[in-house]
Structures are given as C-alpha cells and as structure tokens.
Design an enzyme around this catalytic site. Structure first.
Site, PDB file in Angstrom:
ATOM      1  N   ASP A  92       0.847  -1.187   0.000  1.00 39.12           N
ATOM      2  CA  ASP A  92       0.000   0.000   0.000  1.00 39.12           C
ATOM      3  C   ASP A  92       0.889   1.246   0.000  1.00 39.12           C
ATOM      4  O   ASP A  92       2.111   1.142   0.091  1.00 39.12           O
ATOM      5  CB  ASP A  92      -0.948  -0.009   1.194  1.00 39.12           C
ATOM      6  CG  ASP A  92      -0.210  -0.044   2.527  1.00 39.12           C
ATOM      7  OD1 ASP A  92       1.010   0.159   2.546  1.00 39.12           O
ATOM      8  OD2 ASP A  92      -0.869  -0.279   3.552  1.00 39.12           O
ATOM      9  N   ASP A 277      -8.083  -7.827   0.009  1.00 33.46           N
ATOM     10  CA  ASP A 277      -7.232  -8.005   1.190  1.00 33.46           C
ATOM     11  C   ASP A 277      -8.016  -7.533   2.398  1.00 33.46           C
ATOM     12  O   ASP A 277      -8.921  -6.702   2.282  1.00 33.46           O
ATOM     13  CB  ASP A 277      -5.932  -7.205   1.071  1.00 33.46           C
ATOM     14  CG  ASP A 277      -6.122  -5.747   1.488  1.00 33.46           C
ATOM     15  OD1 ASP A 277      -5.741  -5.392   2.615  1.00 33.46           O
ATOM     16  OD2 ASP A 277      -6.679  -4.956   0.688  1.00 33.46           O
ATOM     17  N   CYS A 315     -12.695 -28.961   6.555  1.00 31.78           N
ATOM     18  CA  CYS A 315     -11.475 -28.214   6.220  1.00 31.78           C
ATOM     19  C   CYS A 315     -10.252 -29.131   6.211  1.00 31.78           C
ATOM     20  O   CYS A 315     -10.139 -30.050   7.024  1.00 31.78           O
ATOM     21  CB  CYS A 315     -11.278 -27.092   7.228  1.00 31.78           C
ATOM     22  SG  CYS A 315      -9.841 -26.044   6.899  1.00 31.78           S
ATOM     23  N   CYS A 317      -7.031 -27.769   6.338  1.00 33.69           N
ATOM     24  CA  CYS A 317      -5.857 -27.032   6.824  1.00 33.69           C
ATOM     25  C   CYS A 317      -5.151 -27.814   7.923  1.00 33.69           C
ATOM     26  O   CYS A 317      -5.699 -28.787   8.469  1.00 33.69           O
ATOM     27  CB  CYS A 317      -6.264 -25.646   7.325  1.00 33.69           C
ATOM     28  SG  CYS A 317      -6.993 -25.614   8.989  1.00 33.69           S
ATOM     29  N   CYS A 320      -7.084 -28.161  11.230  1.00 29.12           N
ATOM     30  CA  CYS A 320      -8.254 -29.035  11.225  1.00 29.12           C
ATOM     31  C   CYS A 320      -7.924 -30.477  10.858  1.00 29.12           C
ATOM     32  O   CYS A 320      -8.560 -31.413  11.357  1.00 29.12           O
ATOM     33  CB  CYS A 320      -9.301 -28.506  10.244  1.00 29.12           C
ATOM     34  SG  CYS A 320     -10.083 -26.966  10.760  1.00 29.12           S
ATOM     35  N   HIS A 359      -5.917 -21.559  10.022  1.00 29.22           N
ATOM     36  CA  HIS A 359      -7.246 -21.982   9.579  1.00 29.22           C
ATOM     37  C   HIS A 359      -7.975 -20.868   8.834  1.00 29.22           C
ATOM     38  O   HIS A 359      -8.531 -21.093   7.744  1.00 29.22           O
ATOM     39  CB  HIS A 359      -8.107 -22.443  10.752  1.00 29.22           C
ATOM     40  CG  HIS A 359      -9.542 -22.600  10.346  1.00 29.22           C
ATOM     41  ND1 HIS A 359      -9.993 -23.697   9.646  1.00 29.22           N
ATOM     42  CD2 HIS A 359     -10.601 -21.749  10.465  1.00 29.22           C
ATOM     43  CE1 HIS A 359     -11.269 -23.530   9.369  1.00 29.22           C
ATOM     44  NE2 HIS A 359     -11.665 -22.360   9.843  1.00 29.22           N
TER      45      HIS A 359
END
Length: 395
Positions: A92, A277, A315, A317, A320, A359
C-alpha cells in the site's frame, strides 16, 4: 510489468475469472491476499503460506519505512529477499496509515506532515516519497499515494458529523492530483513493476464516477477501490461497491481494498472485483473468532471446552486435518480439537492464535479457489446460493 488476461465471465453477474502475470509470478483471480504489515503475516510461517497456496501477500509501506527502514531493506534488494517470499507482493502507499493518525498529521497540497509514531521524528510523506519507498521495496504492485476519504469528517469543528459532499469532493480531487504525481515519479524512477490508481469519493456515487474517470485518463495498469470499510454502515459500503464495481475498466485488474467478511468477498466477486485483502482473518483469529464453511465460531465460548471436533470438519488445513490433509468428513482424525484450541486460548499459549490464523487464511484462500472453480465451470450462481445456505447453518 503486468499482464492481465480475462479467462471467463459469469453470465448472471459481473464476476470474472482472470490471470495476472507479475514480475515475481502468476496470480489466479479472484484472489484473497493475506496482509503482512511488517514484512510478515502475523503468526504464520512463510512455508505455511505456500502450503495453503497463497499466491500474493501484502506489505505496508508506512510501517516498513519506519522499521526496519529503507537502508536495511535496500541491502537485500527489496522486500522479497528480506522476508524470504519469492511470490508477488503488493504494497500500500501509506495513505491509510497517515489517515489513521487523525489530528496528529497535517495534510497540504504537497503531502502530509506528521511525527513518527516510532521515535517522534518529523516526517513528510508525499506522492513522490511514497513512490521512492515502494521502488526500494520492489513490490510487484505499487499503490498510488491517496487521501483516504473518511466516513466521519476529520474537521474537529464537525463534532463527528458524516463527511459532506464538499469535503468528499475536495479529498477525492486531491487524491487525483496526487495520482498524477505518483504516475510521473513512478516513471521517472523507471520502476519495473505495476502502479495502481485508487478510486475515492466517499459515500457519493457521482464522486466515485468522477474519480474513476480521472484515473482512466491517467491510464494506470490496475484500478483499486479505496475508502470503504472505514466506519460506514454495511449498507452504504455495499451500495458504493455495487455502483462502482461494474464500471471499472474490463481490461484491467480490479482491487477492493480492506474488505472484508466471506460474504463481502462473494458480493465483491459478483460486482467484478478480482483482488481482495483484509486483516479480518488474521486479526479475528488472534481474538478467537474463526470462519468456517458453516458460519463463524467463537473458540472462547465455554461450549467448546470439551468438544472433540475440529474447527471445521470439512477443512483440510493443518489446524483441522493435521499433516494428513484429510478432513474429518473424509475420515481424517489428525487435526486439533476445539477443546484443545479453547484450552490454548484460555491459557494464552501462542500456538493457539498460530493455528487459528492458519485456519482462517486457509478458509479464505480455499473460498477463492472454489469461486475460481465455479467460474471455470460456469456455475457461480449455484455456488453462491450453496455458500449462503451453508454459512447460515452455524458452526
């Protein structure tokens, strides 16, 4: 420096499927970009970002200018080598951080004067300085220096009144003049990367149109929508997004800055947004709020004290599914339980927010992958319907 290819469009909305080629790699869109303010996504190892298929991350011009300083980053040839990330980076401009200083800064036509929040040094950030900083950072996508139009007026005499049309117009026109200066300085520096302009104009549709028209004349390779999710009611944010999103130039990538929830991302996609974002998945994870396919979950609630289930049974990930990468719904049993994560949170153990951050980011990135798959298959409408139905079930 930038090549954007439009691969597919949705017949029933403004959604697009694209491919963005930058100096440090290819980004498939629509995409969510994890926020790495100080050159790191909080609580996440770079390897974990690769494992969850993060394609591009953010850096913060303002904060990296303050610490470690350009002299340090310059030694490494830019932000990629400094933080050991070999994929694209967007930075930015510093405009939002300057805006957040409130009455601690003074805005003039030339730029913004303020005291460093780190050591009190008197600093002057201009469009030219922002371009010079981002050239040292060598980010693949550079954002113009703008003034973020507030929802509430920054005028102390206003006593918190909503920004007037005149105030929003003045702010938007200043950002347009700064955009031209950014473009000229970017070219003077021979920066090999891509510079995006930012549509401002507050909560006024006609000012958003005027801002976009001015930016199109400057011919930036990409266009962002800024000044949303800055305190306005959700209905106002959606009203402006629905107005300006479909008007963005079709042959350029569209970036919605700082927004938002999973539902916001889906609406943004439908309005033609390609890039998102937000600090929400990482910040909320550190505060115990988790996003799942079945709705949001507050891990601090007592009902999770002895719950053996993972955050999200569907999930894959690491939090998980563990190292197996197999969800509970498919027979995997290696993940961490809600009971364990609740325990870590109650004890203040740092592993807790690390796992929950993994997660949340995995969920956001997977959601965008599913959106891309739906666009490829020409079934976005049914996907969106199922998304809302499933999210309403509750975690």
């Amino acid at each position: 420096m930038l090549n954007f290819e439009l691969l597919a469009t949705d017949a029933d909305s403004h959604a697009r499927r694209g491919r963005l080629t930058l100096n440090h790699g290819v980004v498939q869109t629509p995409i969510f970009m994890p926020v790495g303010t100080y050159g790191t996504v909080k609580g996440v190892m770079p390897r974990s970002l690769h494992d969850m298929n993060a394609q591009i991350i953010l850096g913060n011009t303002f904060h990296l200018w303050m610490r470690p300083g350009l002299d340090v980053i310059k030694q490494f040839g830019g932000l990629h080598a400094f933080e050991q990330w070999n994929k694209p980076i967007l930075t930015d401009s510093g405009g939002f951080q300057v805006w957040s200083l409130g009455q601690m800064r003074k805005i003039t036509e030339e730029g913004v004067k303020f005291a460093s929040p780190v050591n009190g040094d008197k600093l002057f950030l201009t469009p030219e300085v922002s371009m010079q900083i981002q050239t040292v950072l060598n980010s693949d996508i550079v954002m113009q220096f703008d003034e973020c139009t507030p929802y509430l007026s920054v005028d102390p005499k206003s006593k918190g009144q909503i920004t007037t049309e005149a105030q929003a117009r003045s702010s938007m026109q200043l950002s347009l003049r700064w955009a031209e200066r950014c473009r000229d300085e970017f070219a003077r520096l021979s920066n090999p990367n891509a510079l995006f302009g930012i549509v401002q104009g507050g909560m006024f549709e006609h000012l958003r149109d005027e801002s976009l028209a001015g930016l199109e004349k400057l011919d930036f390779p990409g266009i962002a929508v800024g000044g949303l999710s800055v305190g306005e009611p959700k209905e106002d944010m959606l009203r402006i997004l629905r107005h300006i999103g479909p008007k963005l130039p079709a042959h350029k990538p569209h970036y919605l800055m700082g927004v938002g929830t999973p539902e916001d991302l889906i609406t943004g996609v439908q309005m033609g947004i390609d890039m998102f974002d937000c600090v929400m998945p990482t910040r909320n994870a550190r505060n115990g709020t988790l996003f799942t396919r079945y709705g949001d979950l507050k891990i601090r609630n007592a009902r999770h004290r002895s719950d053996p289930r993972p955050i999200d049974p569907s999930c894959t990930c690491y939090a998980c599914a563990g190292s197996s990468g197999v969800s509970w719904n498919d027979g995997g049993r290696e993940g961490f339980s809600r009971a364990y994560l609740h325990h870590l949170d109650r004890c203040g153990e740092m592993l807790g927010p690390m796992l929950t951050t993994v997660h949340n980011l995995h969920y956001y990135l997977t959601l965008m992958q599913e959106v891309r798959d739906a666009l490829d298959a020409q079934r976005l409408g049914s996907f969106v319907q199922a998304f809302h139905t499933t999210r309403a079930q509750g975690a």
